[in-house]
Enzyme design. Structure first.
Site, short mmCIF file in Angstrom:
data_model
loop_
_atom_site.label_atom_id
_atom_site.label_comp_id
_atom_site.label_asym_id
_atom_site.label_seq_id
_atom_site.Cartn_x
_atom_site.Cartn_y
_atom_site.Cartn_z
CB VAL A 23 -54.67 38.77 -64.76
CG1 VAL A 23 -53.89 37.62 -65.37
CG2 VAL A 23 -55.88 38.25 -63.99
N PRO A 226 -47.79 20.55 -29.21
CG PRO A 226 -49.80 21.72 -29.04
CD PRO A 226 -48.46 21.75 -29.72
CG ASP A 249 -39.80 13.71 -24.70
OD1 ASP A 249 -38.79 13.02 -24.50
OD2 ASP A 249 -39.84 14.94 -24.50
CE LYS A 271 -36.63 12.11 -18.28
NZ LYS A 271 -36.32 12.43 -19.67
N GLY A 302 -42.17 16.98 -26.92
CA GLY A 302 -43.47 17.62 -26.93
C GLY A 302 -43.35 19.09 -26.58
N GLY A 303 -44.16 19.92 -27.23
CA GLY A 303 -44.10 21.36 -26.96
C GLY A 303 -42.84 21.98 -27.50
CG ASP A 304 -39.79 25.67 -27.09
OD1 ASP A 304 -39.67 26.10 -28.25
OD2 ASP A 304 -38.90 25.81 -26.22
CB ALA A 333 -48.44 22.51 -23.59
CG MET A 384 -45.57 17.97 -16.65
SD MET A 384 -43.77 17.79 -16.76
CE MET A 384 -43.24 19.50 -16.66
#
Length: 462
Positions: A23, A226, A249, A271, A302-304, A333, A384
């Site tokens: 300490v 994700p 998105d 989309k 979403g994702g990168d 993802a 996808m």
């Protein structure tokens, strides 16, 4: 107030720490960082404290506590595990009108050491007056996520030019507007992007300009990860809290959007397969219009942004129209969903490489190097690809990928509704239909996918 907030300048002043354990080691480190001349009094010291003594950084007062140790010191911290000794140190300090802190004993203390957020020269201190230090620590943790690390360099820059700023804008309202611009405009962005020379030039140009400074619009391409809001980066969270408008998105989860600034305008530009579809050209125009209106625009993906997210196209478009654009990477993802399924994308025994693929359209499948993808001991992560599993499986088998190669499909990865289907390649289309797999879903093909059977830890059992 229970306590009077006070920031003490201890530069070059003698300060006493009583105690030689871990300490005391922490307290000594904080005092040294503030420039104090630290004396540590104790019969023995930890190896780290002894090393600092040998290096001449601190002074060691060996032996049992003596009142004389308090001669000419400005502050004292009692950091021993002996309650009676700590109380005696505090009483001796009280007699000499020296402020004392006794660790974990607020009733004996004349000052409290707060939980601190360090953005030197900006410092934020949080205290509960000793009532609940853990709560102070939790508040500090929250502030650490909120306060940009560029605030330190920004404060230092403003300090260097404080006199010039005051002379340039003697009117308080105008000066306040300039400081708002300094925080919200290009100077802060340049410091955030590790460009201190550019930031200083921008500030000097503003000082020389005849017209008042005005905020220019810009765009942040931000990866939302994700779905699990816990996987947002600190930079992504800060971007959401700064945004005037968010173009997001459809794959961005509601829990992530809930973290955004409450009054930010939200525009859904998602989309969706078989549903409403925002053309990429429309998204480009929205980004341009919002930025040209002087707004800070967050394009939330979403994702990168740079992994099958069309972030590269949007960046190029913005640069062509002289719109400042920054990139905030996100956890893609493949990395996140595989981890939540207990599947390592690489493994010394099973996978020497990883291929990130998209099965979004026939042209994507036609462009793939199928003989290379059919090789063993590599991992295929397919984004996808749900709509074309039949063709994807057929082409892999035709080019020699083993029919018993393991696979796992992860639907709604990292979200509470995550579910997984596992099997072998030749069964892939049948099992996906049997279990009614729907987007968003990530397909992993390769020897590592078999590890999901034993190591899946999130969501339902595959």
């Amino acid at each position: 107030m229970g306590l009077y907030p006070l920031f003490a300048d201890l530069t070059g002043l003698p300060v006493l720490v009583v105690g030689g354990g871990h300490v005391a080691e922490r307290k000594t480190a904080a005092l040294l960082s503030a420039g104090a001349k630290v004396r540590v009094g104790a019969p023995s010291l930890t190896p780290a404290l002894m090393q600092q003594v040998e290096q001449g950084k601190i002074e060691h007062l060996a032996g049992a506590f003596q009142s004389a140790w308090l001669d000419d010191v400005w502050l004292v911290i009692a950091a021993t595990d002996d309650h009676e000794l700590n109380a005696r140190v505090a009483a001796n300090a009280e007699d000499r009108r020296i402020l004392a802190n006794v660790v974990d004993a607020p009733a004996l203390s004349r000052f409290q050491v707060p939980a601190m957020v360090d953005r030197t020269p900006l410092t934020v201190a949080v205290s509960t007056g000793g009532a609940a230090p853990v709560i102070a620590r939790r508040v500090r943790e929250t502030l650490e996520t909120e306060l940009d690390h560029a605030l330190g360099p920004l404060t230092a820059l403003a300090q260097r030019y404080r006199t010039c700023i005051t002379q340039r804008w003697p009117d308080m309202a105008e000066r306040r507007a300039f400081y708002d611009w300094l925080h919200d405009g290009p100077v802060m962005n340049q410091l955030r992007n590790a460009r201190p020379d550019d930031a200083e030039r921008t500030l000097l140009d503003a000082l020389d300009a005849k017209e008042p400074v005005s905020r220019k619009g810009s765009v942040l391409l931000v990866g939302a990860g994700p779905g699990d809001p816990g996987l947002l980066t600190l930079n992504a969270l800060r971007a959401l809290n700064r945004a005037d408008v968010i173009l997001h998105d459809s794959l961005v989860s509601e829990p992530v959007l809930a973290l955004a600034r409450r009054d930010a305008e939200r525009i859904d530009v998602g989309k969706r397969c078989g549903g409403r579809h925002t053309q990429q050209e429309q998204i480009h125009q929205l980004l341009l219009e919002q930025a040209q209106a002087g707004r800070l625009v967050v394009r939330l993906k979403g994702g990168d942004p740079f992994v099958f997210g069309r972030g590269g196209e949007e960046m190029e478009f913005l640069h062509q129209h002289s719109i400042p654009c920054e990139i905030v990477p996100g956890i893609t993802a493949a990395v996140a969903c595989a981890a939540y399924a207990g599947v390592p994308l690489t493994h010394r025994e099973h996978a020497r490489s990883v291929h990130l693929l998209t099965g979004h359209g026939k042209e994507s499948l036609d462009a793939m190097d199928w003989p290379a993808l059919a090789q063993d001991h590599q991992t295929l992560a397919v984004y996808m690809g749900v709509a074309r599993l039949d063709e994807f499986t057929q082409r892999l088998l035709e080019h020699g990928r083993r029919p018993d190669t393991p696979f796992v499909i992860i639907e709604n990865g990292t979200l509470p509704q995550q579910r997984m289907v596992r099997g072998v390649l030749q069964e892939l289309p049948v099992l996906a239909k049997e279990h009614a797999i729907h987007p968003p879903a990530l397909l992993i093909v390769g020897e590592v996918a078999a590890l999901a059977h034993e190591h899946a830890w999130f969501g339902g059992t595959p």
